[in-house]
Enzyme design. Structure first.
Site, PDB file in Angstrom:
ATOM      1  N   ARG A   1       7.788   5.545   8.953  1.00 38.69           N
ATOM      2  CA  ARG A   1       6.414   5.975   8.662  1.00 38.69           C
ATOM      3  C   ARG A   1       5.470   4.768   8.660  1.00 38.69           C
ATOM      4  O   ARG A   1       4.341   4.852   9.158  1.00 38.69           O
ATOM      5  CB  ARG A   1       6.361   6.740   7.335  1.00 38.69           C
ATOM      6  CG  ARG A   1       5.129   7.604   7.151  1.00 38.69           C
ATOM      7  CD  ARG A   1       3.989   6.891   6.455  1.00 38.69           C
ATOM      8  NE  ARG A   1       4.461   6.323   5.214  1.00 38.69           N
ATOM      9  CZ  ARG A   1       4.202   5.100   4.805  1.00 38.69           C
ATOM     10  NH1 ARG A   1       3.442   4.299   5.508  1.00 38.69           N
ATOM     11  NH2 ARG A   1       4.712   4.645   3.678  1.00 38.69           N
TER      12      ARG A   1
ATOM     13  N   ARG B   1      29.579  18.607  -6.699  1.00 37.66           N
ATOM     14  CA  ARG B   1      30.335  17.667  -7.524  1.00 37.66           C
ATOM     15  C   ARG B   1      30.864  18.368  -8.784  1.00 37.66           C
ATOM     16  O   ARG B   1      30.069  18.913  -9.558  1.00 37.66           O
ATOM     17  CB  ARG B   1      29.421  16.501  -7.919  1.00 37.66           C
ATOM     18  CG  ARG B   1      30.011  15.541  -8.918  1.00 37.66           C
ATOM     19  CD  ARG B   1      31.050  14.653  -8.279  1.00 37.66           C
ATOM     20  NE  ARG B   1      31.501  13.628  -9.227  1.00 37.66           N
ATOM     21  CZ  ARG B   1      32.507  12.809  -8.983  1.00 37.66           C
ATOM     22  NH1 ARG B   1      33.174  12.898  -7.837  1.00 37.66           N
ATOM     23  NH2 ARG B   1      32.864  11.901  -9.866  1.00 37.66           N
TER      24      ARG B   1
ATOM     25  N   GLU C   1      -0.482  -1.375   0.349  1.00 43.91           N
ATOM     26  CA  GLU C   1      -1.622  -0.464   0.510  1.00 43.91           C
ATOM     27  C   GLU C   1      -2.307  -0.177  -0.828  1.00 43.91           C
ATOM     28  O   GLU C   1      -2.628   0.968  -1.153  1.00 43.91           O
ATOM     29  CB  GLU C   1      -1.159   0.858   1.128  1.00 43.91           C
ATOM     30  CG  GLU C   1      -0.500   0.681   2.466  1.00 43.91           C
ATOM     31  CD  GLU C   1      -1.484   0.688   3.605  1.00 43.91           C
ATOM     32  OE1 GLU C   1      -2.671   0.934   3.364  1.00 43.91           O
ATOM     33  OE2 GLU C   1      -1.058   0.412   4.728  1.00 43.91           O
TER      34      GLU C   1
ATOM     35  N   ASP D   1      -1.095  -0.445  -9.788  1.00 47.68           N
ATOM     36  CA  ASP D   1      -2.049  -0.874 -10.827  1.00 47.68           C
ATOM     37  C   ASP D   1      -3.480  -0.943 -10.298  1.00 47.68           C
ATOM     38  O   ASP D   1      -4.423  -0.537 -10.977  1.00 47.68           O
ATOM     39  CB  ASP D   1      -1.639  -2.244 -11.390  1.00 47.68           C
ATOM     40  CG  ASP D   1      -0.439  -2.117 -12.325  1.00 47.68           C
ATOM     41  OD1 ASP D   1      -0.091  -0.961 -12.679  1.00 47.68           O
ATOM     42  OD2 ASP D   1       0.143  -3.152 -12.695  1.00 47.68           O
TER      43      ASP D   1
END
Lengths: 252, 390
Positions: B93, B271, B366, B370
């Site tokens: 991507r 599982r 990008e 924060d």
């Protein structure tokens, strides 16, 4: 000269099939696809078009959702799209063949490609049946075809090796899985396909007489569940494992 | 069994037929080409050239751009493409995001007619690969203080400086580089082979291992005068590119989360511990239900934002929220999924640890998590808190 490709929409081969009452529960099928052998027919039809056939006509018969097959065909190069609309959940092979033959006549194509059998019913009768009704020749289980002037040559696996068959005149070719790589539609093709109209035709509009079906679907049942696996532990069970592999599984 | 993407609120029914078809083409390609090969690519640290060629052939690069050989799709379609690529791997991507949103977009929006004609059609087809040079070794969240500068030497521009963490750098044929010309940030197109330009690869990443990350070094790099992007000055240039890429990431993160959810669900159902599938235990069900809840919210954010992008009613803060939220939830889901897989979760037989490591990068690039919070903080209060300066 035009080439018609017959496409059947079937549950994707990876879709989970469940039976509810006495019928496959279609609403539980999350993915519908073009029947895999039909995809090989479509691929070869595109190749024929690239080698000079005038028009590629994609034809399907089925409910509204089946139009997706046609749009997909358009996105890789089909020129004309014909959808014979029906909501019938089961169609007798002879009826289907009459319908498809009539659609092919309407398309004006004398070369017809389709899969050798559909992934859901595996009946394998459509190609030969259509050929017989139209009076066309039929070459079954081919993997490749190419244009050679006014003739078409086809390759198929015979019982001693590859057979090359040459056909002049109208013919139905049914396709087996070949070595050829299927092309993937691209965005440009998809955007063009969206603009291409689909000729939706009701069965009654075809103006053909359909006799009463000779076969009918009684019920669907799920295949029996596989018996659970068996577990053997320790060196003491070697003998029994060997005998099972030899006598039951027939692998050694 | 066929991959069934989690779609609890039936977003599928809101899509157009073309959007669904485009999504399915990319989904099938990821299934056929990425999933069987991604672990090898990560181990070798390569982005296979066939992937570039295939992505170009599918015609999905620069998805929302119109004209110059670009597809002109809706932002929703662009988002779906990102979602499916990132369900494969964030590195794949990233390749498409950088090419489309960070390189093709600025040329398309701010470039001259000649630049558009020269680069866009060949970038849309994947023939040319681009990279985007904004971040510097010492200026990440604070690009405004970048050091890289351009000087007008009459016949040419002279670039000096260095960029770092540049996706596609080493394999790129061209770079859109942001540098200060007389103190003002401007965009320049630098081509591979330009005198004084090198792009050494950065090695040793534990994340995005199938994506190429590089430095860009400009040492008295001479570029012709017609390589400046004429129509933009200041940080608006790079930030407008980032808005588009961040939008794509908000969808991409959903894809990575769907992959982790699927793997966790299948694993938990098969599982057996204490005689029962672990999916039957309440603690595991709680985790699965949390994943379903967060993915569904993330999908709705991304979908609605796509509609706002299409009708032009969006604001950048909305993109910050979607990027921040969706990457955060995807990373948490990857970690939770790893937990459900127990020790098996660390193996490359399952995609979860790879997604987890990838998403650590996606959380940071990008616009860090924060910084997006600070963007929202400024939006809410009207008081910027990026810097101590007034």
């Amino acid at each position: 000269m035009g080439v018609a490709v017959l496409l059947k929409q079937v549950p994707d081969t990876t879709a989970k099939i469940s039976v509810s009452g006495s019928r496959v529960d279609e609403s539980a099928i999350t993915k519908w696809s073009i029947s895999p052998y039909d995809e090989y027919a479509l691929e070869s039809a595109i190749a024929l078009k690239e080698s000079g056939v005038d028009e590629l006509v994609a034809i399907t018969c089925g409910p509204q959702r089946a139009s997706k097959c046609l749009t997909e065909a358009a996105s890789v190069g089909a020129d004309r799209l014909i959808h014979i609309l029906t909501d019938a959940d089961f169609m007798d092979s002879c009826t289907l063949q009459s319908i498809l033959s009539s659609a092919i006549q309407r398309s004006g194509c004398d070369i017809v490609l389709c899969g050798k059998q559909a992934a859901d019913t595996n009946s394998g009768s459509t190609g030969p049946g259509v050929a017989s009704l139209l009076g066309y020749s039929c070459v079954g289980s081919v993997t490749e075809i190419s244009m050679d002037g006014s003739k078409i040559s086809a390759t198929r696996l015979g019982n001693t090796g590859l057979e090359k068959i040459e056909v002049g005149g109208p013919c139905v070719f049914t396709f087996d899985k070949g070595e050829v790589e299927l092309r993937r539609p691209n965005v440009r093709g998809i955007m063009m396909a969206k603009k291409k109209p689909i000729e939706s035709i009701g069965i009654e509009e075809l103006g053909i007489e359909i006799g009463s079906p000779k076969t009918s679907l009684k019920s669907h049942v799920s295949p029996p569940e596989k018996p659970p696996g068996q577990k053997f532990e320790g060196a003491g069970s070697i003998e029994i494992v060997v005998s099972k592999l030899r006598d039951e599984a027939n692998v050694i | 069994m066929a991959y069934e993407a989690l779609d609890f609120y039936d977003i599928d029914s809101l899509l157009t037929d073309e959007e669904r078809m485009i999504r399915d083409v990319v989904r099938d390609w990821v299934e056929e080409r990425i999933l069987p090969n991604i672990e090898d690519a990560c181990r070798e640290g390569v982005f296979p050239d066939e992937w570039r060629a295939d992505i170009g052939e599918m015609g999905i690069l620069g998805a929302p751009l119109k004209g110059y050989g670009c597809p002109g799709l809706s932002y929703t379609a662009y988002g779906l493409i990102c979602q499916e690529l990132e369900r494969g791997d964030s590195g794949v991507r990233s390749f498409a995001s950088v090419q489309g949103s960070l390189v093709m977009y600025p040329i398309w929006d701010f470039g001259s007619e000649e630049q558009k004609e020269k680069y866009l059609p060949r970038m849309a087809s994947g023939e040319l690969v681009g990279c985007f040079g904004l971040t510097e070794p010492d200026y990440g969240s604070n690009p405004g203080d970048m050091i890289t500068k351009a000087e007008d030497k009459g016949d040419y521009f002279l670039l000096n400086g260095a960029k770092m963490w540049i996706t596609n750098g080493t394999i790129a044929d061209l770079a859109v580089v942001w540098a200060k010309l007389d103190g003002v940030i401007r965009g320049f197109i630098v081509e591979k082979g330009d005198e004084g330009f090198t792009a050494p690869e950065m090695k040793g990443k534990h994340s995005l291992k199938a994506s190429i990350t590089s430095e860009l070094v400009f040492q008295d790099c001479k570029i012709p005068k017609d390589r400046i992007l004429p129509d933009v000055k200041g940080l608006r240039g790079p930030f407008s590119c980032l808005n588009n890429a961040r939008f794509g990431i908000s969808w991409g993160a959903v894809g990575a989360a769907q992959s982790c959810f699927n793997s966790a669900k299948e694993y938990a159902l098969s599982r057996i511990q204490f005689g029962h599938p672990i999916a039957s235990f309440q603690l595991v069900q709680n985790k699965l239900s949390w994943m379903l809840r967060e993915i569904t919210k993330g999908q709705l954010l991304a979908y609605h934002l796509g509609k706002k992008k299409d009708d032009g009613t969006w604001i950048p803060e909305q993109i910050s929220l979607a990027k921040m939220n969706n990457v955060d939830m995807a990373l948490e889901i990857a970690r939770m999924s790893r937990d459900i897989h127990g020790a098996n979760g660390i193996l490359d037989e399952y995609p979860v640890m790879r997604h987890m490591a990838n998403l650590e990068s996606v959380k940071t690039y990008e616009g860090t998590h924060d910084i997006h919070n600070l963007i929202l903080g400024r939006h809410i209060t009207g008081i910027q808190s990026f810097t101590r300066e007034p």
